[in-house]
Write a protein that holds these residues in place. Structure first.
Motif, PDB file in Angstrom:
ATOM      1  N   GLN A 182       0.896  -1.129  -0.325  1.00 35.23           N
ATOM      2  CA  GLN A 182       0.172   0.124  -0.016  1.00 35.23           C
ATOM      3  C   GLN A 182       0.407   0.912  -0.422  1.00 35.23           C
ATOM      4  N   PRO A 183       0.492   2.728  -0.360  1.00 34.01           N
ATOM      5  CA  PRO A 183       1.541   3.198  -0.517  1.00 34.01           C
ATOM      6  C   PRO A 183       1.645   4.512   0.993  1.00 34.01           C
ATOM      7  N   LEU A 184       2.350   4.662   1.025  1.00 33.85           N
ATOM      8  CA  LEU A 184       2.331   5.247   1.976  1.00 33.85           C
ATOM      9  C   LEU A 184       1.831   6.152   2.507  1.00 33.85           C
ATOM     10  N   ASP A 185       1.055   6.693   1.647  1.00 31.94           N
ATOM     11  CA  ASP A 185       0.566   7.714   2.442  1.00 31.94           C
ATOM     12  C   ASP A 185      -1.618   7.580   3.422  1.00 31.94           C
ATOM     13  N   ARG A 186      -1.522   6.388   2.816  1.00 28.72           N
ATOM     14  CA  ARG A 186      -2.167   5.639   4.061  1.00 28.72           C
ATOM     15  C   ARG A 186      -1.632   6.054   5.464  1.00 28.72           C
ATOM     16  N   LEU A 187      -0.301   6.014   5.718  1.00 23.69           N
ATOM     17  CA  LEU A 187       0.002   5.807   7.187  1.00 23.69           C
ATOM     18  C   LEU A 187      -0.569   7.261   7.806  1.00 23.69           C
ATOM     19  N   PHE A 188      -0.429   8.148   7.040  1.00 27.40           N
ATOM     20  CA  PHE A 188      -0.722   9.673   7.623  1.00 27.40           C
ATOM     21  C   PHE A 188      -2.404   9.496   7.572  1.00 27.40           C
ATOM     22  N   SER A 189      -3.648   8.668   7.096  1.00 25.31           N
ATOM     23  CA  SER A 189      -4.835   8.290   8.024  1.00 25.31           C
ATOM     24  C   SER A 189      -4.929   7.206   8.405  1.00 25.31           C
ATOM     25  N   SER A 190      -4.238   6.632   8.982  1.00 22.23           N
ATOM     26  CA  SER A 190      -4.389   5.791  10.153  1.00 22.23           C
ATOM     27  C   SER A 190      -4.285   6.602  11.038  1.00 22.23           C
ATOM     28  N   ALA A 191      -4.116   5.591  11.991  1.00 20.00           N
ATOM     29  CA  ALA A 191      -4.391   5.256  13.801  1.00 20.00           C
ATOM     30  C   ALA A 191      -2.946   5.736  14.186  1.00 20.00           C
ATOM     31  N   ALA A 192      -1.571   5.050  13.497  1.00 20.96           N
ATOM     32  CA  ALA A 192      -0.556   6.034  13.733  1.00 20.96           C
ATOM     33  C   ALA A 192      -0.305   7.630  13.486  1.00 20.96           C
ATOM     34  N   ALA A 193      -0.714   8.240  12.982  1.00 20.89           N
ATOM     35  CA  ALA A 193      -0.235   9.321  12.272  1.00 20.89           C
ATOM     36  C   ALA A 193      -0.411  10.554  13.273  1.00 20.89           C
ATOM     37  N   PRO A 194      -0.949  10.360  14.850  1.00 17.82           N
ATOM     38  CA  PRO A 194      -0.835  11.238  15.513  1.00 17.82           C
ATOM     39  C   PRO A 194       0.899  11.376  15.740  1.00 17.82           C
ATOM     40  N   VAL A 195       0.586   9.703  16.024  1.00 14.43           N
ATOM     41  CA  VAL A 195       2.351   9.790  16.374  1.00 14.43           C
ATOM     42  C   VAL A 195       2.987  10.326  15.059  1.00 14.43           C
ATOM     43  N   ALA A 196       2.854  10.282  14.240  1.00 14.27           N
ATOM     44  CA  ALA A 196       4.224  10.562  13.011  1.00 14.27           C
ATOM     45  C   ALA A 196       4.016  11.992  12.954  1.00 14.27           C
TER      46      ALA A 196
ATOM     47  N   TRP B 137       3.359  14.253  15.682  1.00 11.36           N
ATOM     48  CA  TRP B 137       4.427  14.061  17.112  1.00 11.36           C
ATOM     49  C   TRP B 137       5.603  14.234  16.773  1.00 11.36           C
ATOM     50  N   LEU B 138       6.314  12.939  16.191  1.00 12.62           N
ATOM     51  CA  LEU B 138       7.573  12.740  15.717  1.00 12.62           C
ATOM     52  C   LEU B 138       8.277  14.077  14.242  1.00 12.62           C
ATOM     53  N   GLU B 139       7.257  14.431  14.177  1.00 11.81           N
ATOM     54  CA  GLU B 139       7.529  15.395  12.760  1.00 11.81           C
ATOM     55  C   GLU B 139       7.943  15.009  11.567  1.00 11.81           C
ATOM     56  N   LEU B 140       7.458  13.593  11.585  1.00 16.38           N
ATOM     57  CA  LEU B 140       7.638  12.981  10.335  1.00 16.38           C
ATOM     58  C   LEU B 140       7.097  13.729   9.344  1.00 16.38           C
ATOM     59  N   GLU B 141       7.009  13.951   7.971  1.00 10.27           N
ATOM     60  CA  GLU B 141       6.612  14.669   7.106  1.00 10.27           C
ATOM     61  C   GLU B 141       6.168  13.984   5.912  1.00 10.27           C
ATOM     62  N   GLN B 142       5.065  13.784   5.031  1.00 13.62           N
ATOM     63  CA  GLN B 142       4.493  12.775   4.319  1.00 13.62           C
ATOM     64  C   GLN B 142       5.486  13.261   3.391  1.00 13.62           C
ATOM     65  N   GLU B 143       5.302  14.280   2.909  1.00  8.89           N
ATOM     66  CA  GLU B 143       6.156  14.605   1.698  1.00  8.89           C
ATOM     67  C   GLU B 143       7.646  13.928   1.619  1.00  8.89           C
ATOM     68  N   THR B 144       7.971  14.559   2.632  1.00  7.78           N
ATOM     69  CA  THR B 144       9.553  14.132   2.650  1.00  7.78           C
ATOM     70  C   THR B 144       9.765  12.765   2.636  1.00  7.78           C
ATOM     71  N   LEU B 145       8.824  11.593   3.204  1.00  3.60           N
ATOM     72  CA  LEU B 145       9.454  10.293   3.710  1.00  3.60           C
ATOM     73  C   LEU B 145       8.526   9.514   2.549  1.00  3.60           C
ATOM     74  N   GLU B 146       7.692  10.238   1.558  1.00  7.28           N
ATOM     75  CA  GLU B 146       6.956  10.114  -0.081  1.00  7.28           C
ATOM     76  C   GLU B 146       8.111  10.027  -0.547  1.00  7.28           C
ATOM     77  N   GLU B 147       8.930  10.676  -0.804  1.00 10.12           N
ATOM     78  CA  GLU B 147      10.108  11.183  -1.375  1.00 10.12           C
ATOM     79  C   GLU B 147      11.080   9.944  -1.607  1.00 10.12           C
ATOM     80  N   HIS B 148      11.714   9.447  -0.450  1.00 10.47           N
ATOM     81  CA  HIS B 148      12.537   8.174   0.212  1.00 10.47           C
ATOM     82  C   HIS B 148      12.186   6.923   0.287  1.00 10.47           C
ATOM     83  N   TRP B 149      10.203   7.261   0.024  1.00  8.60           N
ATOM     84  CA  TRP B 149       9.728   5.649   0.283  1.00  8.60           C
ATOM     85  C   TRP B 149      10.881   4.725  -0.613  1.00  8.60           C
ATOM     86  N   ASP B 150      10.988   5.317  -1.803  1.00  8.29           N
ATOM     87  CA  ASP B 150      11.723   3.602  -2.508  1.00  8.29           C
ATOM     88  C   ASP B 150      12.464   3.659  -1.638  1.00  8.29           C
TER      89      ASP B 150
END
Length: 277
Positions: free
Chosen positions: A234-248, A250-263
Motif C-alpha cells: 500500500q502507498p505511504l500516504d495511508r500512514l497519515f490517515s491511519s491510527a499511527a498518524a498522531p504519533v507520526a 508528534w515525531l514531526e515526520l513529514e509525508q512529503e519527505t518520507l514519500e520522496e524516499h519511500w522507494d
C-alpha cells in the motif's frame, strides 16, 4: 503474576553470549580502541563471519571488498557494529519454539528495525541515534517470542484469538495476566540494555501516553504501521490517515519527505539474511 516475578521463576531465560555482553560494554567506552574491538570479535567465529559479510553488503553501504576484521571495524564504525553485535546476540539467544517460524519472526523484526532507522534518517529526529532506533525495532516483539518459548500452549490460544480479530494486548492481559511488551521490556532490562530501549519496547502501543513520552517507542509504533503498508503493498500516504498518524505528527515526520524516499524501503530487506545466517 507480576512480570518480574514471572521472569525470576522461569527456569531458563535466553542468555546473550558473554563475548557479546563484553563487546556491548566496550562500545559504551568513548575511548575504546578499534583494534581491541577487532581482537574481541575474532574470538567468536560466528561474529567474525557476520562482520565481514555485513561490511561487504549493500545493507551497510559496502562499496569495496573487505577481507579483514580490522578493516571491517573501521568501515562499519562503532554504531553499526553495536547494532550487528546486539542483533547477533539477541538472535543467537533463542531456539525455535515448537511450531514457531523463527526465521519469519526475525525477518519481520529486522524489517521493523530497518524502518526505525530509516525514519530517523529521513525525519527531523536529529537528537535520536539511528542505531539505537534500529535496536528498539529489533527488540519490539521479543516478549512475544519469549512467551511462545515459555508458555506455548497459552500463547497459541492468544494467537488464535488475535487471528479472529481480538486486540493482542487485551487478549494477552486476559489470558496471561500481562502483555508481551511488558515481558519484552523486562527481558531487555534483564539483558542490561539501556532504559531508553526497555521503555521503547514497553510503551510502543501508546508512546505519547507514557509517563515520560518515548520518542523511540514512537518510532517503533510508526515503523510497525509502515511495515503493514509494505507487506500489504500500500502507498505511504495511508500512514497519515491511519491510527499511527498522531504519533507520526508528534515525531514531526513529514509525508512529503518520507514519500520522496519511500522507494528506499523496498531495499531494506535485501541483506536481512546477512544478520540472520
Amino acid at each position: 503474576m507480576h512480570v518480574q516475578k514471572m521472569l525470576e521463576q522461569a527456569h531458563q531465560l535466553p542468555s546473550i553470549p558473554k563475548v557479546v555482553q563484553e563487546l556491548l560494554r566496550d562500545f559504551d567506552d568513548p575511548n575504546v580502541d578499534a583494534g581491541k574491538i577487532a581482537a574481541k570479535l575474532q574470538l567468536d567465529q560466528a561474529l567474525t563471519a557476520k562482520v565481514l559479510r555485513l561490511a561487504n553488503s549493500s545493507f551497510y553501504g559496502g562499496t569495496r571488498k573487505v577481507s579483514s576484521v580490522n578493516d571491517a571495524v573501521v568501515l562499519l564504525g562503532v554504531d553499526s557494529l553495536r547494532t550487528m553485535v546486539a542483533a547477533g546476540g539477541v538472535v543467537a539467544a533463542f531456539k525455535a519454539p515448537e511450531g514457531f517460524d523463527l526465521r519469519a519472526f526475525w525477518r519481520k523484526s529486522f524489517m521493523v528495525a530497518g524502518l526505525c532507522r530509516w525514519l530517523v534518517k529521513r525525519g527531523k529526529l536529529r537528537n535520536l541515534n539511528a542505531e539505537t532506533a534500529f535496536t528498539a525495532g529489533l527488540l519490539h516483539d521479543v516478549g512475544n517470542l519469549l512467551m511462545h518459548a515459555l508458555d506455548g500452549e497459552r500463547m497459541r490460544e492468544v494467537d488464535a484469538a488475535v487471528a479472529a480479530g481480538a486486540p493482542r494486548g487485551d487478549t494477552e492481559q486476559m489470558i496471561l495476566g500481562y502483555t508481551s511488551v511488558e515481558i519484552g521490556g523486562a527481558l531487555a532490562s534483564h539483558w542490561h540494555f539501556p532504559d531508553a530501549l526497555c521503555e521503547a519496547v514497553v510503551n510502543q502501543a501508546a508512546p505519547m501516553a507514557a509517563r515520560v513520552p518515548s520518542e523511540y517507542a514512537g518510532l517503533v509504533h510508526v515503523a510497525r504501521a509502515c511495515h503493514l503498508l509494505v507487506i500489504g503493498k500500500q502507498p505511504l500516504d495511508r500512514l497519515f490517515s491511519s491510527a499511527a498518524a498522531p504519533v507520526a505528527s508528534w515525531l514531526e515526520l513529514e509525508q512529503e519527505t518520507l514519500e520522496e524516499h519511500w522507494d528506499e524501503v523496498a531495499a531494506l530487506g535485501n541483506d536481512m539474511d546477512a544478520l540472520l545466517d
